[in-house]
Write an enzyme that holds these catalytic residues in place. Structure first.
Site, PDB file in Angstrom:
ATOM      1  N   ASP A   1       0.911  -1.115   0.090  1.00 59.79           N
ATOM      2  CA  ASP A   1      -0.002  -0.052  -0.239  1.00 59.79           C
ATOM      3  C   ASP A   1       0.882   1.233  -0.115  1.00 59.79           C
ATOM      4  O   ASP A   1       1.663   1.504   0.927  1.00 59.79           O
ATOM      5  CB  ASP A   1      -0.926   0.034   1.188  1.00 59.79           C
ATOM      6  CG  ASP A   1      -1.871   1.061   1.168  1.00 59.79           C
ATOM      7  OD1 ASP A   1      -1.741   2.185   0.717  1.00 59.79           O
ATOM      8  OD2 ASP A   1      -2.892   0.908   1.878  1.00 59.79           O
ATOM      9  N   HIS A   2       0.944   1.995  -1.084  1.00 64.83           N
ATOM     10  CA  HIS A   2       1.950   3.211  -1.237  1.00 64.83           C
ATOM     11  C   HIS A   2       1.475   4.477  -0.028  1.00 64.83           C
ATOM     12  O   HIS A   2       2.141   5.204  -0.098  1.00 64.83           O
ATOM     13  CB  HIS A   2       1.826   3.799  -2.796  1.00 64.83           C
ATOM     14  CG  HIS A   2       3.039   4.215  -3.154  1.00 64.83           C
ATOM     15  ND1 HIS A   2       4.062   4.632  -2.591  1.00 64.83           N
ATOM     16  CD2 HIS A   2       3.547   3.599  -4.435  1.00 64.83           C
ATOM     17  CE1 HIS A   2       5.061   4.779  -3.313  1.00 64.83           C
ATOM     18  NE2 HIS A   2       4.834   4.176  -4.518  1.00 64.83           N
TER      19      HIS A   2
END
Length: 477
Positions: free
Chosen positions: A447-448
């Site tokens: 998850d950026h």
């Protein structure tokens, strides 16, 4: 006099709102004991045997095998006091008691309806079970003049939020499940025009699904272009097979839950994937040495998956950003204190992700034993909802399918997943020379929002270094 009690589908926990009836374990007329399983249901998480908190005679069942029921809908009714229900084995009879096969004595209604102390979420009692005589369970044959019984209360019917809510019409709609109502609203289905196929005309999800299909077919007919010339009917070729109809498979149960979770992951999480090839020759040699040291009867063998899981827990200790979740409402990243490691397992019912609790406190042997135990439960369909939820990071070994790489979809609401391809001999430059080595591809989807590429790359590189040089891992043990 007998008292008829209604047993409703209980809350099975973990936010589950409905269940599919897989198999009835009792028939109408059977005598059931307190806490006897009466039906096997499948939720979005697992297969569950539901025990009945009442003892007596089954007078009615609601729902056929294969149908879905919402939580709170009636499952069955039990006549308590009509006959003695079997109970748990009791001590031998006290002196002076009869040892003959006399008929059981009816218990008072207030004792019989006390229920058991064993509860699922949302039903049951805390009172101790009433003492009962032990008899052999048998099918009850209705007497010539049955005692009057109290009929069960009618199935509750949900009422729209406001009278005349749809098309200005008044009155209730025979819908119990809020999921069915929402599905109809999303597809603009007029519930007043549907005839329910459930008990007392109850509108089921299958009824709404059929209405949706009919509406889609009608829409396709309206938009189909008219032919330019005269229509000439073609005579069917003699012996030609009829065109096959498309197969429609309902997205429900485990498959439906997986579809919902993956769709939510893709729509909510801005994910990115990085990958690296690693030389796993030394890891495989270390595993062989571990198993050889244990001897022929020195306990279970250490699996490659267990070693990779232990490497993951060490990597998460160095990069805690990836052992996290995102609270979208509060706009906060929540870093979690412990590692509950999920691992993907393919079963006949579909893909499930059992969770190894407190994996950060276990060694490779302990993790391997827990993985083996949970895998066996998954294959037999006996995993509980609690064993399938609460993960903080997932390990996905898709190499067992004979593929090298993949871009995994994050198991929402987690922040990352490590994918492992097959380990196979490939040409590799080792110590400056070309050699045949055991190579594996590792991929990390993250998850950026919780970290940037530098953190994700550092995590993946550490995992790869431990695979290539297991001695690196010894520093953290």
């Amino acid at each position: 006099m007998a008292q008829v009690l209604e047993f409703k589908l209980p809350d099975l926990g973990e936010g589950l709102t409905e269940a599919e009836i897989v198999r009835w374990l009792v028939e109408v007329g059977d005598v059931v004991a307190i806490d006897q399983p009466v039906v096997e249901v499948e939720t979005a998480k697992a297969m569950v045997e539901v025990p009945c908190p009442y003892g007596g005679v089954v007078t009615a069942r609601f729902g056929e095998e294969g149908s879905e029921l919402p939580v709170g809908a009636p499952l069955l009714t039990v006549a308590v006091g009509a006959t003695e229900a079997p109970a748990a084995p009791a001590p031998s009879a006290a002196p002076g008691s009869s040892a003959s096969g006399a008929s059981p004595v009816d218990a008072p209604a207030d004792e019989s309806s006390a229920g058991s102390g064993n509860v699922l979420v949302g039903y049951g009692t805390g009172a101790p079970a009433a003492r009962r005589r032990r008899i052999r369970p048998e099918r009850v044959v209705a007497p010539a003049a049955p005692a009057p019984v109290v009929q069960p209360e009618p199935v509750p019917v949900a009422v729209p939020a406001a009278a005349g809510e749809v098309n200005g019409r008044q009155g209730p709609v025979a819908v119990v499940s809020p999921l069915v109502r929402r599905l109809a609203r999303q597809h603009e289905i007029d519930l007043w025009r549907l005839t329910g196929s459930g008990p007392d005309g109850l509108i089921l999800r299958a009824d709404v699904d059929s209405a949706i299909r009919r509406a889609e077919e009608a829409a396709r007919e309206r938009t189909r272009p008219a032919p330019d010339g005269p229509v000439v009917a073609e005579a069917p070729t003699a012996g030609a097979p009829a065109p096959a109809a498309a197969e429609r498979i309902p997205l429900r149960g485990v498959r439906g839950a997986v579809a919902d979770k993956l769709s939510r992951s893709r729509s909510e999480i801005p994910d990115a994937t990085c990958w690296v090839d690693a030389d796993a020759t030394e890891l495989m040699a270390a595993r062989a040495a571990m198993n050889a040291a244990s001897g022929p009867s020195g306990g279970p063998k250490v699996s490659v998956l267990a070693l990779l899981a232990r490497i993951c827990t060490a990597a998460l200790a160095r990069y805690p950003e990836l052992n996290a979740t995102v609270d979208t409402a509060a706009r906060e990243i929540v870093r979690l204190p412990g590692v509950h490691l999920g691992f993907a397992a393919q079963t006949e019912r579909g893909l499930v992700v059992p969770v190894v609790r407190d994996a950060h406190t276990r060694n490779a042997e302990s993790i391997g034993a827990e993985i083996a135990r949970l895998t066996e439960l998954a294959r037999t369909g006996k995993l509980s909802p609690a064993q399938l939820t609460g993960g903080t990071f997932t390990l996905n070994n898709y190499g067992v399918f004979g593929v090298d790489g993949s871009t995994p979809i994050i198991n929402h609401p987690e922040a990352a997943m490590l994918g492992v391809g097959r380990i196979m001999p490939k040409p590799w430059v080792h110590n400056g020379e070309l050699a045949v080595r055991q190579v594996v591809q590792l991929s990390l989807t993250f998850d950026h929002r919780v970290c940037d590429g530098g953190t994700a790359g550092g995590f993946l590189r550490y995992v790869a270094d431990c695979v290539e040089q297991p001695a690196v891992l010894l520093r953290t043990l």
